[in-house]
Write a protein that holds these residues in place. Sequence first.
Motif, PDB file in Angstrom:
ATOM      1  N   PRO A 215     -46.087 -20.985  24.766  1.00 44.82           N
ATOM      2  CA  PRO A 215     -46.356 -22.308  24.396  1.00 44.82           C
ATOM      3  C   PRO A 215     -47.786 -21.335  23.412  1.00 44.82           C
ATOM      4  CG  PRO A 215     -46.047 -22.757  26.362  1.00 44.82           C
ATOM      5  CD  PRO A 215     -45.432 -21.441  26.417  1.00 44.82           C
TER       6      PRO A 215
ATOM      7  N   VAL B 113     -40.941 -26.571  29.090  1.00 42.11           N
ATOM      8  CA  VAL B 113     -41.432 -27.137  30.678  1.00 42.11           C
ATOM      9  C   VAL B 113     -41.723 -28.479  29.852  1.00 42.11           C
ATOM     10  CG1 VAL B 113     -42.156 -25.003  30.829  1.00 42.11           C
ATOM     11  CG2 VAL B 113     -43.177 -26.291  29.964  1.00 42.11           C
TER      12      VAL B 113
ATOM     13  N   ILE C  35     -29.349 -20.892  30.228  1.00 44.88           N
ATOM     14  CA  ILE C  35     -30.652 -20.009  30.284  1.00 44.88           C
ATOM     15  C   ILE C  35     -32.175 -20.422  29.820  1.00 44.88           C
ATOM     16  CG2 ILE C  35     -31.078 -17.840  28.549  1.00 44.88           C
ATOM     17  CD1 ILE C  35     -27.816 -17.413  28.487  1.00 44.88           C
ATOM     18  N   MET C  36     -31.859 -21.189  28.607  1.00 45.78           N
ATOM     19  CA  MET C  36     -33.199 -21.204  27.558  1.00 45.78           C
ATOM     20  C   MET C  36     -33.730 -22.420  29.014  1.00 45.78           C
ATOM     21  SD  MET C  36     -32.851 -22.188  24.257  1.00 45.78           S
ATOM     22  CE  MET C  36     -34.620 -22.253  23.281  1.00 45.78           C
TER      23      MET C  36
ATOM     24  N   GLY D 291     -36.916 -31.045  34.969  1.00 46.01           N
ATOM     25  CA  GLY D 291     -36.483 -32.566  36.062  1.00 46.01           C
ATOM     26  C   GLY D 291     -34.703 -31.844  35.446  1.00 46.01           C
TER      27      GLY D 291
ATOM     28  N   LYS E 161     -21.987 -24.382  43.029  1.00 46.78           N
ATOM     29  CA  LYS E 161     -22.702 -23.949  43.447  1.00 46.78           C
ATOM     30  C   LYS E 161     -22.696 -24.695  44.207  1.00 46.78           C
ATOM     31  CE  LYS E 161     -25.233 -21.457  40.423  1.00 46.78           C
ATOM     32  NZ  LYS E 161     -25.390 -19.818  41.290  1.00 46.78           N
TER      33      LYS E 161
ATOM     34  N   SER F  90     -27.135 -12.095  40.000  1.00 50.81           N
ATOM     35  CA  SER F  90     -26.589 -13.554  39.423  1.00 50.81           C
ATOM     36  C   SER F  90     -25.722 -13.843  39.334  1.00 50.81           C
ATOM     37  CB  SER F  90     -27.774 -13.565  38.040  1.00 50.81           C
ATOM     38  OG  SER F  90     -26.530 -12.683  36.525  1.00 50.81           O
TER      39      SER F  90
ATOM     40  N   PRO G  78     -50.432 -20.028  32.999  1.00 49.68           N
ATOM     41  CA  PRO G  78     -50.049 -21.408  32.581  1.00 49.68           C
ATOM     42  C   PRO G  78     -48.377 -20.376  32.845  1.00 49.68           C
ATOM     43  CG  PRO G  78     -51.174 -20.054  31.092  1.00 49.68           C
ATOM     44  CD  PRO G  78     -51.627 -19.368  32.009  1.00 49.68           C
ATOM     45  N   ILE G  79     -47.525 -21.794  33.101  1.00 53.19           N
ATOM     46  CA  ILE G  79     -46.155 -21.663  32.989  1.00 53.19           C
ATOM     47  C   ILE G  79     -45.982 -21.946  31.914  1.00 53.19           C
ATOM     48  CG2 ILE G  79     -43.906 -22.439  34.503  1.00 53.19           C
ATOM     49  CD1 ILE G  79     -45.853 -23.701  36.465  1.00 53.19           C
ATOM     50  N   LYS G  80     -45.095 -20.621  31.652  1.00 51.51           N
ATOM     51  CA  LYS G  80     -44.594 -21.007  29.516  1.00 51.51           C
ATOM     52  C   LYS G  80     -42.848 -20.692  29.550  1.00 51.51           C
ATOM     53  CE  LYS G  80     -47.410 -17.266  28.650  1.00 51.51           C
ATOM     54  NZ  LYS G  80     -47.855 -15.733  29.094  1.00 51.51           N
TER      55      LYS G  80
ATOM     56  N   LEU H 269     -39.423 -22.523  32.796  1.00 47.17           N
ATOM     57  CA  LEU H 269     -39.240 -22.342  33.806  1.00 47.17           C
ATOM     58  C   LEU H 269     -38.320 -21.451  33.766  1.00 47.17           C
ATOM     59  CD1 LEU H 269     -39.726 -26.400  34.617  1.00 47.17           C
ATOM     60  CD2 LEU H 269     -40.987 -24.356  34.966  1.00 47.17           C
ATOM     61  N   VAL H 270     -37.731 -20.890  33.367  1.00 44.47           N
ATOM     62  CA  VAL H 270     -36.047 -20.222  34.168  1.00 44.47           C
ATOM     63  C   VAL H 270     -36.710 -18.731  33.494  1.00 44.47           C
ATOM     64  CG1 VAL H 270     -33.853 -19.707  33.146  1.00 44.47           C
ATOM     65  CG2 VAL H 270     -34.597 -21.179  32.561  1.00 44.47           C
ATOM     66  N   THR H 271     -37.279 -18.065  33.267  1.00 42.14           N
ATOM     67  CA  THR H 271     -37.486 -16.404  33.365  1.00 42.14           C
ATOM     68  C   THR H 271     -39.017 -16.635  33.553  1.00 42.14           C
ATOM     69  OG1 THR H 271     -38.722 -16.261  30.743  1.00 42.14           O
ATOM     70  CG2 THR H 271     -36.324 -15.366  31.315  1.00 42.14           C
TER      71      THR H 271
ATOM     72  N   ASN I 106     -27.611 -24.383  49.074  1.00 40.45           N
ATOM     73  CA  ASN I 106     -27.838 -24.225  47.672  1.00 40.45           C
ATOM     74  C   ASN I 106     -27.874 -25.217  46.691  1.00 40.45           C
ATOM     75  OD1 ASN I 106     -26.925 -21.998  46.736  1.00 40.45           O
ATOM     76  ND2 ASN I 106     -24.860 -22.077  46.028  1.00 40.45           N
TER      77      ASN I 106
ATOM     78  N   GLN J 265     -30.901 -27.050  44.590  1.00 40.24           N
ATOM     79  CA  GLN J 265     -31.046 -27.532  43.310  1.00 40.24           C
ATOM     80  C   GLN J 265     -32.057 -28.534  43.440  1.00 40.24           C
ATOM     81  OE1 GLN J 265     -26.930 -27.550  42.524  1.00 40.24           O
ATOM     82  NE2 GLN J 265     -27.478 -29.561  41.154  1.00 40.24           N
TER      83      GLN J 265
ATOM     84  N   GLN K 142     -34.601 -29.110  40.417  1.00 35.89           N
ATOM     85  CA  GLN K 142     -35.036 -30.004  39.679  1.00 35.89           C
ATOM     86  C   GLN K 142     -36.195 -31.026  39.248  1.00 35.89           C
ATOM     87  OE1 GLN K 142     -32.427 -33.098  40.201  1.00 35.89           O
ATOM     88  NE2 GLN K 142     -30.671 -31.448  39.389  1.00 35.89           N
ATOM     89  N   ASP K 143     -37.175 -31.231  39.784  1.00 34.64           N
ATOM     90  CA  ASP K 143     -37.642 -32.049  40.528  1.00 34.64           C
ATOM     91  C   ASP K 143     -39.309 -31.201  40.674  1.00 34.64           C
ATOM     92  OD1 ASP K 143     -36.846 -33.597  39.205  1.00 34.64           O
ATOM     93  OD2 ASP K 143     -37.289 -35.041  40.693  1.00 34.64           O
TER      94      ASP K 143
ATOM     95  N   ARG L  87     -42.068 -29.809  38.006  1.00 38.03           N
ATOM     96  CA  ARG L  87     -42.689 -30.844  37.189  1.00 38.03           C
ATOM     97  C   ARG L  87     -43.853 -31.053  37.874  1.00 38.03           C
ATOM     98  NH1 ARG L  87     -39.216 -36.353  36.825  1.00 38.03           N
ATOM     99  NH2 ARG L  87     -40.468 -35.640  34.466  1.00 38.03           N
TER     100      ARG L  87
ATOM    101  N   LEU M 104     -46.470 -28.281  37.170  1.00 37.04           N
ATOM    102  CA  LEU M 104     -46.647 -28.267  35.249  1.00 37.04           C
ATOM    103  C   LEU M 104     -47.493 -29.726  34.933  1.00 37.04           C
ATOM    104  CD1 LEU M 104     -43.252 -28.708  33.985  1.00 37.04           C
ATOM    105  CD2 LEU M 104     -45.335 -26.368  33.905  1.00 37.04           C
TER     106      LEU M 104
ATOM    107  N   GLN N 230     -46.731 -32.962  35.369  1.00 36.02           N
ATOM    108  CA  GLN N 230     -46.276 -33.784  34.875  1.00 36.02           C
ATOM    109  C   GLN N 230     -45.890 -34.926  35.500  1.00 36.02           C
ATOM    110  OE1 GLN N 230     -42.649 -31.966  33.225  1.00 36.02           O
ATOM    111  NE2 GLN N 230     -43.482 -30.795  31.710  1.00 36.02           N
TER     112      GLN N 230
END
Lengths: 312, 436
Positions: free
Chosen positions: A148, A169, A252-253, A259, A275, B73, B248-250, B252-254, B386, B390, B394-395, B398, B401, B403
């Motif tokens: 960002p 995000v 990956i991204m 959500g 999973k 992983s 700040p969260i850039k 959510l994966v890395t 798991n 999961q 997902q939520d 948010r 963030l 949101q």
Amino acid sequence: MAVDTPPATSTYLQLTPAPTRRRRSREALTAWLFLLPSLIGFLVFTAGPVVAAGVISLLDWNLFSSPTWVGLRNFARLGPDPTFWSALGNTAYFTLVSVPLTILVSLALALLLNQGLRRIAVFRSLLLLPYATITVAVAFVWIWLYIPHDGLVNAVLGWFGISGPAWLVSDSWAMPALIIMSVWKSFGFGMVVILAGLQAIPQQLYEAGRVDGASPWHSFRHITLPMLSPALFFVVVTSVIGSFQVFDQALIMTNGGPGTRTTTLVMYIYQTGFKNYDQGYAAAQSLALFAFIVLITAGQFLFQRKLVHYDK
Amino acid sequence: MISKLSRRSFLELGGLAGLGLAAAGCSSAPTSGRATWSMWSSSAEEMKVWEDFGTYVEQQLGVRSVATLTPSSGYSTKLDLQLVGGTASLVTALNGTLIPTYAARGAHRPLDDLIAADPDFELDDFYETSQRISTFNGKTYAIGFDVAPTVMYYNKDLLKKQGVPLPSRTEPMSWAAFRELTKQLTEPGEQYGFTCAPAIGDLVSWIYCAGGNVMSADGGRSILGEPRAMEALEFVIDLFVKDKVTPPIKNLVTENSLSNFLQGNVAFLQNGPWQVVNARKAKFDWDVIPFPAGAAGSTPRVSGTGFAIPSGVREGAELDLAWKLLKTLTSTGALDIYAKAGRNNPARRSAGSAFQPPPANLGIVRNILAGKLAGGHAYDVTTNWNQVEQLLGQDLPRAFLGQVGIREVIDGLTPRLDVLMRQHRDTVSQATARKR
């Protein structure tokens, strides 16, 4: 030996005796031997898994306990599963936006490269690089570009006074971010196919058009597009199929987030199978995806009769 | 010399090559006399530790050690496929959060009969939390090789530079004090008070400290919406969204809280002592302190991992070798190798001293596990963790963030979590019925 050596006359076909049954058998055997590796590969890695998926979709199986027969119950679970429909919706959104964009970019670049540029091979290779690069590497680069505050994308937007979003995000921008990256990654393939199509169009058609006073736009509209339609059709069909199978870049991204905004159907199938250890339901989802792709592809083939022009 | 092959010779050679390939494919199955074991390994440093484990196994057992090493992983998926295909190793490493999942599915065998029949094996040498993490439905399914509570890392240099007194090495600070401190240490855009991962794995420590949990005591329903858990969730989300004391969260994966901390502009990082090996790369002085105390005290999550034997290893010489191998891999000697390499706190009391400073206060890890200092709470998970992870994954982010509000997130998730919890309870009931 004399039989196998063609004479230096044009009457070879007439002079060659009809193949004997023994020779035909030998030729058939040779053909089968050459075909065998591909055939085995197809049976083991394509047909076999499809049949297995059909059987597994009728089972309740967590990989370890003995599977139990549940008939069509796994298919009945698809209807009330909101995540399945949300994933299907995300996949459709991705396809509906990314495929036309990819085709447009591919077509534009192919037209550019077809203008008699010098060193066209160099440009063609450079433009093909994103397609040739593995998705994992490309995805990580784009994660950096999308940061960002310090990322290149928002920095460039900042030059024009635009405050860029937190792409990966953001509820509303995560999917467009994936689409932009996917278009960049895949336009090279379409470009090469379309370029080949462009170069196969007979120049006489353009010359005849010029004699008749056709403008460049008219030439494009009435010569290039119709003559290019088989190539475009091929790119559309393969792109739609590929888009419905989108998985790695989203994993990956965004990992499907925020959500479930970028959770695609294949990603959901993977989560369900490996999973959640729900192999039967994952197989049912796979077959549903297969059915969607078959239906859409069949629809495209029906539609092509009106739009695709084959020069006979 | 090049010689032409006749078609017959070509086909014969092809056939032989095919047989050779088939034989090579079959050779991946466990063979008696070879100590085969599976482990995750994602770095050269980890690889070195497992190589040393292999050498130790060969010295102790006098058989060849064959380790299947997979990046963390992909470890679980590969293990699943090996278990189903009958090519799993004699002994497999399992993350504590997955032990109930594998046990409930019958993928691994209970070890109680082997423990009872072996007078040399001292289960009491393993920390109680390690034993609890390795147990499902009253049976032991794994023997631990590491176990550790979440602690709070802090940047000593940054606190000194700001003129803030260093926190107590033994007394956990209150949440209110922690919040004030993180605010005091935050300079927006430049420096931040705290960082953690926006996920249940980190949130759960705050929930335990508030006296709450993810699921009810019988595991049958979600209690994330109850006041104690909500207090913890709101506290952490507020640090991110209202107080803005976190980087700040850039994405959510890395997003990696450790890398935020290592940049040197974050005062506090919540993490386990398994990150000590990476935190030692920091270019500033740092240490660890107990986790901040909530209404239930300082009782953060205690995580651990262990070795287990697949249920396909049934009896005779193969089972005998598997048990010997498992004992060797979790022996004091092996865990000393693990701890001396700085990987994590070992699961055995007798190997604990090998996990040594820096940081200076690393000893609190053993004191917490021994009940001498603050406390800990074994990471409670379900047999379908798991899926729970999961769904939450997902939520929950948010809410981090900003949101969507955390109450809205939890209210939306609770019915779906309840379904998973009921499935978990059914699985446990079925496992209990099988046991009878």
